[in-house]
Write a protein that holds these residues in place. Structure first.
Motif, PDB file in Angstrom:
ATOM      1  N   GLY A 177       0.780  -1.221   0.000  1.00 63.29           N
ATOM      2  CA  GLY A 177       0.000   0.000   0.000  1.00 63.29           C
ATOM      3  C   GLY A 177       0.818   1.280   0.000  1.00 63.29           C
ATOM      4  N   VAL A 178       0.125   2.369  -0.325  1.00 64.11           N
ATOM      5  CA  VAL A 178       0.702   3.711  -0.297  1.00 64.11           C
ATOM      6  C   VAL A 178      -0.279   4.638   0.406  1.00 64.11           C
ATOM      7  N   TRP A 179       0.240   5.428   1.355  1.00 61.36           N
ATOM      8  CA  TRP A 179      -0.570   6.480   1.955  1.00 61.36           C
ATOM      9  C   TRP A 179      -0.585   7.690   1.023  1.00 61.36           C
ATOM     10  N   ILE A 180      -1.771   8.180   0.707  1.00 60.43           N
ATOM     11  CA  ILE A 180      -1.925   9.428  -0.035  1.00 60.43           C
ATOM     12  C   ILE A 180      -2.497  10.444   0.934  1.00 60.43           C
ATOM     13  N   ALA A 181      -1.621  11.314   1.444  1.00 59.37           N
ATOM     14  CA  ALA A 181      -1.960  12.214   2.534  1.00 59.37           C
ATOM     15  C   ALA A 181      -2.555  13.521   2.019  1.00 59.37           C
ATOM     16  N   PHE A 182      -3.128  14.296   2.950  1.00 60.88           N
ATOM     17  CA  PHE A 182      -3.666  15.600   2.571  1.00 60.88           C
ATOM     18  C   PHE A 182      -2.568  16.484   1.993  1.00 60.88           C
ATOM     19  N   LEU A 183      -1.323  16.223   2.354  1.00 56.47           N
ATOM     20  CA  LEU A 183      -0.207  16.975   1.801  1.00 56.47           C
ATOM     21  C   LEU A 183      -0.046  16.735   0.308  1.00 56.47           C
ATOM     22  N   ASP A 184      -0.620  15.651  -0.190  1.00 58.69           N
ATOM     23  CA  ASP A 184      -0.564  15.344  -1.620  1.00 58.69           C
ATOM     24  C   ASP A 184      -1.707  16.000  -2.385  1.00 58.69           C
ATOM     25  N   TYR A 185      -2.640  16.635  -1.665  1.00 57.01           N
ATOM     26  CA  TYR A 185      -3.737  17.365  -2.301  1.00 57.01           C
ATOM     27  C   TYR A 185      -3.363  18.844  -2.424  1.00 57.01           C
ATOM     28  N   VAL A 237      -9.337  11.078   3.707  1.00 63.08           N
ATOM     29  CA  VAL A 237     -10.670  11.621   3.432  1.00 63.08           C
ATOM     30  C   VAL A 237     -11.191  12.483   4.575  1.00 63.08           C
ATOM     31  N   ARG A 238     -10.564  12.363   5.749  1.00 57.51           N
ATOM     32  CA  ARG A 238     -10.909  13.258   6.864  1.00 57.51           C
ATOM     33  C   ARG A 238      -9.643  13.544   7.655  1.00 57.51           C
ATOM     34  N   MET A 239      -9.156  14.768   7.484  1.00 55.06           N
ATOM     35  CA  MET A 239      -7.878  15.153   8.063  1.00 55.06           C
ATOM     36  C   MET A 239      -8.060  15.986   9.323  1.00 55.06           C
ATOM     37  N   PHE A 240      -8.987  16.966   9.244  1.00 58.53           N
ATOM     38  CA  PHE A 240      -9.178  17.938  10.320  1.00 58.53           C
ATOM     39  C   PHE A 240     -10.677  18.136  10.566  1.00 58.53           C
ATOM     40  N   SER A 241     -11.375  17.064  10.903  1.00 59.22           N
ATOM     41  CA  SER A 241     -12.815  17.154  11.111  1.00 59.22           C
ATOM     42  C   SER A 241     -13.503  17.718   9.868  1.00 59.22           C
ATOM     43  N   ASP A 242     -13.002  17.304   8.694  1.00 65.34           N
ATOM     44  CA  ASP A 242     -13.545  17.746   7.422  1.00 65.34           C
ATOM     45  C   ASP A 242     -13.790  16.530   6.548  1.00 65.34           C
ATOM     46  N   PHE A 268     -19.726  16.085   8.537  1.00 67.34           N
ATOM     47  CA  PHE A 268     -18.499  16.863   8.504  1.00 67.34           C
ATOM     48  C   PHE A 268     -18.513  17.813   7.305  1.00 67.34           C
ATOM     49  N   PRO A 269     -17.944  19.011   7.460  1.00 71.51           N
ATOM     50  CA  PRO A 269     -17.946  19.993   6.370  1.00 71.51           C
ATOM     51  C   PRO A 269     -16.966  19.608   5.264  1.00 71.51           C
ATOM     52  N   TRP A 270     -17.190  20.151   4.071  1.00 67.88           N
ATOM     53  CA  TRP A 270     -16.260  19.930   2.977  1.00 67.88           C
ATOM     54  C   TRP A 270     -14.859  20.417   3.361  1.00 67.88           C
ATOM     55  N   SER A 271     -13.870  19.657   3.002  1.00 67.16           N
ATOM     56  CA  SER A 271     -12.483  20.024   3.272  1.00 67.16           C
ATOM     57  C   SER A 271     -12.028  21.143   2.334  1.00 67.16           C
ATOM     58  N   LYS A 272     -11.143  21.989   2.830  1.00 68.49           N
ATOM     59  CA  LYS A 272     -10.565  23.000   1.958  1.00 68.49           C
ATOM     60  C   LYS A 272      -9.698  22.356   0.884  1.00 68.49           C
ATOM     61  N   TYR A 273      -9.272  21.126   1.108  1.00 70.46           N
ATOM     62  CA  TYR A 273      -8.461  20.431   0.117  1.00 70.46           C
ATOM     63  C   TYR A 273      -9.295  19.911  -1.048  1.00 70.46           C
ATOM     64  N   SER A 274     -10.604  20.057  -0.955  1.00 67.78           N
ATOM     65  CA  SER A 274     -11.468  19.705  -2.080  1.00 67.78           C
ATOM     66  C   SER A 274     -11.854  20.944  -2.882  1.00 67.78           C
ATOM     67  N   SER A 275     -12.197  22.034  -2.163  1.00 66.14           N
ATOM     68  CA  SER A 275     -12.721  23.233  -2.838  1.00 66.14           C
ATOM     69  C   SER A 275     -11.858  24.470  -2.677  1.00 66.14           C
ATOM     70  N   GLY A 276     -10.913  24.434  -1.746  1.00 68.91           N
ATOM     71  CA  GLY A 276     -10.110  25.608  -1.468  1.00 68.91           C
ATOM     72  C   GLY A 276     -10.580  26.380  -0.253  1.00 68.91           C
ATOM     73  N   LYS A 277     -11.748  26.034   0.266  1.00 64.48           N
ATOM     74  CA  LYS A 277     -12.288  26.727   1.440  1.00 64.48           C
ATOM     75  C   LYS A 277     -13.071  25.746   2.289  1.00 64.48           C
ATOM     76  N   ILE A 278     -12.796  25.756   3.593  1.00 69.33           N
ATOM     77  CA  ILE A 278     -13.490  24.844   4.492  1.00 69.33           C
ATOM     78  C   ILE A 278     -14.993  25.080   4.429  1.00 69.33           C
TER      79      ILE A 278
END
Length: 482
Positions: A112-120, A153-158, A166-176
Motif C-alpha cells: 500500500g501507499v498512503w496518499i496524505a492531505f499533503l498530496d492534495y 478523506v478526513r484530516m481535520f474534522s472535514d 463533517f464539512p467539505w475540506s478546503k483540500y477539495s474546494s479551497g475553502k473549508i
C-alpha cells in the motif's frame, strides 16, 4: 591384481572406468559444497537478533517531525557504517546474506501507499483537475506494483466526500465548508477499482485543527464550530483546546457517536475496501496529564463511581478504555454496514510508547489479541537497521512478539519519505543510515517477509514515489513487488 599382466584391451576399459569414477566423485564434491553453501545462507537469514522494544512520526507528517522514540528527543548516537548511497555498506552485506532464499511474498500480500492531505492542493480543484491528478497518482502506484491506496478523506474534522456530519475540506474546494461541485471520494473509488487497486478511506478521528485554535479554521456548519461556540458548558467540552490545536474530546459520548456515524456513512455510501485510522488519538499531555485535557470528565467519572459504590479506573486506564470503546464501536459499525469492508489502525511504531502514561492511550495488545476491534495493525516502523535506539529489527520483533488473534493481520508502515535524504537531514533525525544506503526499504521488506509474521507493507507517502532523490531507494524496494 598386477596391472602389468593386463591385456591392452582391458587397459582401455580400465581407463574408462577410472574416468567415470573420477567424474562421479567430482559431481559429488560439487553437490556437497553447494549444500553447505545453502545451509550457511539459510542459517544467516533465519538468525534474528534477540531484541525488545521501540517508535515513529505520524503518516501524514513530513520528515521534519522528530522520531517518536519516547518522551525525550532522539539521541543521534554513533553510526559505524561506511560507504555512500551508491555503494554497499557492511550493514547491507550482513543483512543481505542468503537473501535469495527469502520468501518473495504471497499473492495476498498488501502493498500500500498512503496518499496524505499533503498530496492534495489546498487551493482546491475542479472536477477535471482532481480527476487528472488522481489518475496520475493511481497510475504511478500501479506502475510501481502497489495494490492498495490509503486516501486521506478526513484530516481535520472535514470531508473529501459528501457528508452529513463533517464539512467539505478546503483540500477539495479551497475553502473549508464549501462544496467543490463534485465528489472527490467517488472519483477516487472509481479510478482505483478501474486499475485493480483496493482503496481504504483514511481518517483522523479526534484532530480538528493543526497549529491553530481560530474559529476561522472551522466551518460554521460543523459540529466542531457549533459545540465550541455553544452556550452549554457541557457541549463546549466536546471540543478541547490543547497546545495550540483543537481536538474532539475522547471522553464524550457525543463525540464518539459523531465519529462512528461519519465512518458508517462512508461505508454505506461508497464502495471502499476499508476504513483506516492512524496514530492520532490522545496528544502528548506532558507531565500534567492527570490535570489537563479531559481530566474534568475523569473527575466526573470518579464521582459517579463512588456514588454507585464502584471502584474507578485510574486516569490512564480510563483513557485507554475511551479509545478502545471507540475502536470497537467503529469496527462493529463497519461490519454492520459491509461485512467485507475491513478496519485497521496504524499506530506509532514503539509499543512501549503507546503504553506511556501521558500519550496515545492505545491498548494495541488488546486489539491484536481479541476479536471485534481491528482486522489489521500497521505500526509505523520508520527507522533503519542501525538507528541508535530504535533499529528496525528491534521494532519489528516488538510487534511480532505480541500474541495475535488469527483474524488480525500485521503490516508494517515504511518510511519512503526518508529515502534519499541528505547527510544533514539524516543527522537531524538521528538515523544516518538513510543517507548512506539505497537498499534500506528493500531489506526491510525482505526481513519482514522472512519473519513469516508480516502480511504486507504501506509506504509513507505517495509524494516520495516521484521524488527524484528517493527514486533509487524506491526502485530497489518495489522490484520485490513484481
Amino acid at each position: 591384481m598386477n596391472k602389468n599382466n593386463l591385456k591392452p584391451e582391458n587397459g582401455k576399459n580400465h581407463n574408462i572406468i577410472l574416468t567415470v569414477a573420477t567424474s562421479l566423485i567430482l559431481i559429488a564434491c560439487a553437490l556437497f559444497t553447494l549444500s553447505v553453501y545453502k545451509h550457511n545462507n539459510v542459517k544467516a537469514v533465519s538468525g534474528m537478533d534477540s531484541v525488545t522494544s521501540v517508535n515513529t512520526p505520524a503518516p501524514e507528517d513530513t520528515g521534519s517531525q522528530p522520531d517518536d522514540t519516547g518522551t525525550s528527543s532522539v539521541t543521534t548516537g554513533t553510526d559505524t557504517s561506511t560507504g555512500t548511497g551508491s555503494g554497499t555498506t557492511d550493514e547491507e552485506n550482513q543483512e543481505d546474506s542468503g537473501i535469495e532464499n527469502m520468501n518473495s511474498g504471497s499473492s495476498n500480500e498488501l502493498r500500500g501507499v498512503w496518499i496524505a492531505f499533503l498530496d492534495y492542493n489546498p487551493k482546491g480543484y475542479t472536477r477535471d483537475s482532481f480527476t487528472s491528478q488522481v489518475k496520475t497518482m493511481f497510475d504511478k502506484c500501479k506502475s510501481d506494483n502497489f495494490n492498495t491506496v490509503f486516501v486521506h478523506v478526513r484530516m481535520f474534522s472535514d470531508a473529501m466526500y459528501n457528508s452529513k456530519y463533517f464539512p467539505w475540506s478546503k483540500y477539495s474546494s479551497g475553502k473549508i465548508g464549501k462544496s467543490p461541485g463534485f465528489d472527490p471520494l467517488s472519483i477516487m473509488v472509481t479510478e482505483a477499482h478501474s486499475r485493480g487497486l483496493e482503496i481504504h478511506a483514511w481518517i483522523n478521528p479526534y484532530r480538528i485543527t493543526k497549529d491553530t485554535t481560530s474559529n476561522s479554521a472551522l466551518a460554521k456548519s460543523s459540529y466542531a464550530y457549533k459545540w465550541r461556540n455553544s452556550k452549554s458548558p457541557s457541549l463546549r467540552r466536546n471540543v478541547l483546546n490543547y497546545n495550540g490545536q483543537l481536538y474532539f474530546n475522547p471522553a464524550k459520548p457525543a463525540v464518539q457517536n459523531l465519529i462512528i456515524n461519519g465512518v458508517k456513512e462512508i461505508v454505506q455510501n461508497y464502495d471502499v475496501d476499508g476504513i483506516h485510522f492512524d496514530d492520532y488519538f490522545y496528544p502528548n499531555l506532558g507531565t500534567s496529564y492527570r490535570k489537563n485535557f479531559d481530566a474534568k470528565e475523569y473527575n466526573s467519572y470518579i464521582k459517579n463511581c463512588r456514588s454507585n459504590n464502584k471502584t474507578p479506573l485510574n486516569i490512564v486506564s480510563w483513557r485507554r478504555r475511551n479509545v478502545s470503546k471507540l475502536v470497537k464501536s467503529v469496527y462493529t459499525a463497519v461490519k454492520k454496514a459491509d461485512k467485507n469492508c475491513i478496519f485497521g489502525i496504524s499506530p506509532a511504531g514503539n509499543i512501549d510508547n503507546l503504553y506511556l502514561k501521558n500519550n496515545y492511550y492505545c491498548d494495541v495488545k488488546k486489539w491484536m489479541q481479541t476479536t471485534g476491534y481491528i482486522d489489521y495493525i500497521c505500526p509505523q516502523i520508520y527507522w533503519s537497521f542501525k538507528h541508535p535506539s530504535c533499529p528496525f529489527k528491534k521494532a519489528l520483533k516488538q510487534w511480532t512478539d505480541v500474541n495475535r488473534h488469527k483474524s488480525v493481520k500485521l503490516y508494517t508502515g515504511l518510511a519512503a519519505y526518508r529515502a534519499g535524504i541528505s547527510s544533514k537531514e539524516a543527522r537531524l533525525i538521528g538515523d544516518k543510515s538513510w543517507a548512506k544506503s539505497n537498499t534500506i526499504l528493500k531489506r526491510e521488506i525482505e526481513y519482514s517477509r522472512n519473519t513469516g509474521e508480516v502480511n504486507g507493507f504501506i509506504f509513507f507517502d505517495y509524494a516520495d514515489l516521484k521524488r527524484s532523490s528517493a527514486r533509487k531507494e524506491i526502485n530497489n524496494a518495489v522490484k520485490l513487488f513484481k
